[in-house]
Write an enzyme that holds these catalytic residues in place. Structure first.
Site, PDB file in Angstrom:
ATOM      1  N   LYS A  27      -4.296  15.428  -7.612  1.00 51.85           N
ATOM      2  CA  LYS A  27      -3.670  15.395  -8.930  1.00 51.85           C
ATOM      3  C   LYS A  27      -3.048  16.738  -9.304  1.00 51.85           C
ATOM      4  O   LYS A  27      -2.046  16.778 -10.028  1.00 51.85           O
ATOM      5  CB  LYS A  27      -4.701  14.962  -9.978  1.00 51.85           C
ATOM      6  CG  LYS A  27      -5.096  13.490  -9.856  1.00 51.85           C
ATOM      7  CD  LYS A  27      -3.901  12.556  -9.970  1.00 51.85           C
ATOM      8  CE  LYS A  27      -4.315  11.082  -9.987  1.00 51.85           C
ATOM      9  NZ  LYS A  27      -3.145  10.185 -10.100  1.00 51.85           N
TER      10      LYS A  27
ATOM     11  N   ASN B 142       1.788   5.197 -10.412  1.00 49.01           N
ATOM     12  CA  ASN B 142       0.459   5.138 -11.024  1.00 49.01           C
ATOM     13  C   ASN B 142      -0.663   4.869 -10.025  1.00 49.01           C
ATOM     14  O   ASN B 142      -1.827   5.110 -10.335  1.00 49.01           O
ATOM     15  CB  ASN B 142       0.457   4.051 -12.109  1.00 49.01           C
ATOM     16  CG  ASN B 142      -0.918   3.847 -12.701  1.00 49.01           C
ATOM     17  OD1 ASN B 142      -1.418   4.658 -13.466  1.00 49.01           O
ATOM     18  ND2 ASN B 142      -1.561   2.748 -12.325  1.00 49.01           N
TER      19      ASN B 142
ATOM     20  N   TYR C 179      -9.832  14.735  -5.350  1.00 50.61           N
ATOM     21  CA  TYR C 179      -9.029  14.186  -6.449  1.00 50.61           C
ATOM     22  C   TYR C 179      -8.312  15.308  -7.182  1.00 50.61           C
ATOM     23  O   TYR C 179      -7.134  15.179  -7.531  1.00 50.61           O
ATOM     24  CB  TYR C 179      -9.949  13.411  -7.390  1.00 50.61           C
ATOM     25  CG  TYR C 179      -9.250  12.650  -8.484  1.00 50.61           C
ATOM     26  CD1 TYR C 179      -8.494  11.513  -8.209  1.00 50.61           C
ATOM     27  CD2 TYR C 179      -9.363  13.047  -9.820  1.00 50.61           C
ATOM     28  CE1 TYR C 179      -7.862  10.801  -9.212  1.00 50.61           C
ATOM     29  CE2 TYR C 179      -8.742  12.336 -10.834  1.00 50.61           C
ATOM     30  CZ  TYR C 179      -7.992  11.223 -10.528  1.00 50.61           C
ATOM     31  OH  TYR C 179      -7.369  10.519 -11.543  1.00 50.61           O
TER      32      TYR C 179
ATOM     33  N   SER D 183      -3.416  13.647 -14.214  1.00 47.91           N
ATOM     34  CA  SER D 183      -4.749  13.588 -14.820  1.00 47.91           C
ATOM     35  C   SER D 183      -5.082  14.956 -15.395  1.00 47.91           C
ATOM     36  O   SER D 183      -4.499  15.975 -14.973  1.00 47.91           O
ATOM     37  CB  SER D 183      -5.796  13.208 -13.759  1.00 47.91           C
ATOM     38  OG  SER D 183      -7.111  13.344 -14.253  1.00 47.91           O
TER      39      SER D 183
ATOM     40  N   ASP E  35       0.862  -1.179   0.000  1.00 42.08           N
ATOM     41  CA  ASP E  35       0.000   0.000   0.000  1.00 42.08           C
ATOM     42  C   ASP E  35       0.895   1.224   0.000  1.00 42.08           C
ATOM     43  O   ASP E  35       1.579   1.499   0.996  1.00 42.08           O
ATOM     44  CB  ASP E  35      -0.893  -0.024   1.245  1.00 42.08           C
ATOM     45  CG  ASP E  35      -1.864   1.135   1.317  1.00 42.08           C
ATOM     46  OD1 ASP E  35      -1.686   2.117   0.577  1.00 42.08           O
ATOM     47  OD2 ASP E  35      -2.809   1.063   2.132  1.00 42.08           O
ATOM     48  N   VAL E  36       0.920   1.980  -1.097  1.00 42.83           N
ATOM     49  CA  VAL E  36       1.860   3.098  -1.218  1.00 42.83           C
ATOM     50  C   VAL E  36       1.600   4.196  -0.201  1.00 42.83           C
ATOM     51  O   VAL E  36       2.475   5.039   0.040  1.00 42.83           O
ATOM     52  CB  VAL E  36       1.847   3.694  -2.642  1.00 42.83           C
ATOM     53  CG1 VAL E  36       2.240   2.647  -3.678  1.00 42.83           C
ATOM     54  CG2 VAL E  36       0.489   4.321  -2.973  1.00 42.83           C
TER      55      VAL E  36
ATOM     56  N   SER F 163      -7.582  16.165 -14.506  1.00 44.59           N
ATOM     57  CA  SER F 163      -8.127  16.699 -13.255  1.00 44.59           C
ATOM     58  C   SER F 163      -7.053  17.369 -12.412  1.00 44.59           C
ATOM     59  O   SER F 163      -7.361  17.996 -11.396  1.00 44.59           O
ATOM     60  CB  SER F 163      -8.789  15.576 -12.450  1.00 44.59           C
ATOM     61  OG  SER F 163      -9.868  15.021 -13.160  1.00 44.59           O
TER      62      SER F 163
END
Length: 271
Positions: free
Chosen positions: A173, A105, A169, A156, A78-79, A158
């Site tokens: 991002k 990613n 998000y 993204s 789990d990063v 986004s």
């Protein structure tokens, strides 16, 4: 859905090995599905040793199916956890002896307004999409310096402008987009390049609900000049380009992989 599915003539085609990464070692986080899975498989096809990282061992096993076992290392991690981020780099070095490319990613998202998204949900997005990226990059950095390698982040569209009901998000991002710029500057003496890709709507587990909503998907297609959603292989090809020697003078770039979405100034079609 038939009216927005890509014509087979322009959809991503099977590619043959280019051997651009023969003998190189690549880490891909979020490698069990979508863009990460396609990217990991593309790197293997082009000759690399690949550490495929994801939380689920079962999903990793499925994603790596058919790939040569000697060139694939599956790491369940789990990063967003610092000890896992360090372990990703350590296990890759122990197994393959080097880290030449890091593809950050792994990501998640949550929908909702400022009144609806609680602190736990906010933390999950920021910790996975942004802080996790920082921690894995920091852990891998000494090996990347030794290899004079490079980092490719998945940001993204986004991360370059706001969406409705996706502020967490967007914040994460947006951080990835500008972190990419800043790391490229700070890496000047190391020889490490840092770039990112900025996809628009792309088939993945993260966008599964969007693809099941035909009305919503049609609205997306009306904004995309190419008239189709992105496929994971589209983004994987761009990531591998940025990681390759073909891009040796490209640094600090956020590359739009968006079907032409960013070509628009936002105004609707007039005809």
């Amino acid at each position: 859905m038939k009216d927005i599915v890509a014509d087979p003539a322009i959809a991503p085609q099977p590619y043959e090995s280019l051997d651009r990464f023969e003998g190189a070692t690549v880490i891909v986080t979020g490698a069990s599905t979508g863009i990460g899975r396609a990217t990991a498989r593309r790197f293997v096809l082009e000759g690399a040793n690949v550490a495929m990282v994801a939380r689920s061992e079962d999903d990793l096993a499925e994603a790596a199916e058919g790939l040569p076992e000697a060139r694939v290392l599956k790491i369940s991690a789990d990063v967003s956890k610092e000890e896992d981020a360090k372990r990703i780099a350590a296990e890759t070095l122990a197994h393959f002896g080097a880290i030449d490319v890091l593809v950050n990613n792994a990501g998640t998202a949550v929908m909702g307004s400022i009144e609806e998204v609680d602190r736990e949900s906010w933390d999950k997005v920021i910790d996975t999409d942004l802080t996790g990226l920082y921690m894995v990059t920091r852990a891998a950095w000494p090996a990347l310096r030794t290899a004079r390698g490079n980092v490719v982040n998945t940001s993204s569209v986004s991360g370059t402008g706001g969406d409705w009901n996706m502020f967490a998000y967007n914040a994460a991002k947006g951080g990835v987009t500008n972190l990419t710029h800043a790391l490229a500057l700070d890496a000047r003496e190391s020889g490490v390049r840092v770039n990112a890709v900025n996809p628009s709507i792309t088939r993945s587990a993260l966008t599964e609900d969007m693809f099941e909503n035909e009305d919503l998907l049609q609205k997306f297609m009306e904004r995309l000049p190419l008239g189709r959603p992105g496929e994971p292989e589209d983004v994987a090809a761009a990531i591998c380009f940025l990681a390759s020697r073909d891009a040796c003078f490209i640094n600090g770039v956020n590359l739009a992989v968006d079907g032409g979405l960013s070509a628009s100034n936002g105004q609707p079609p007039q005809a």
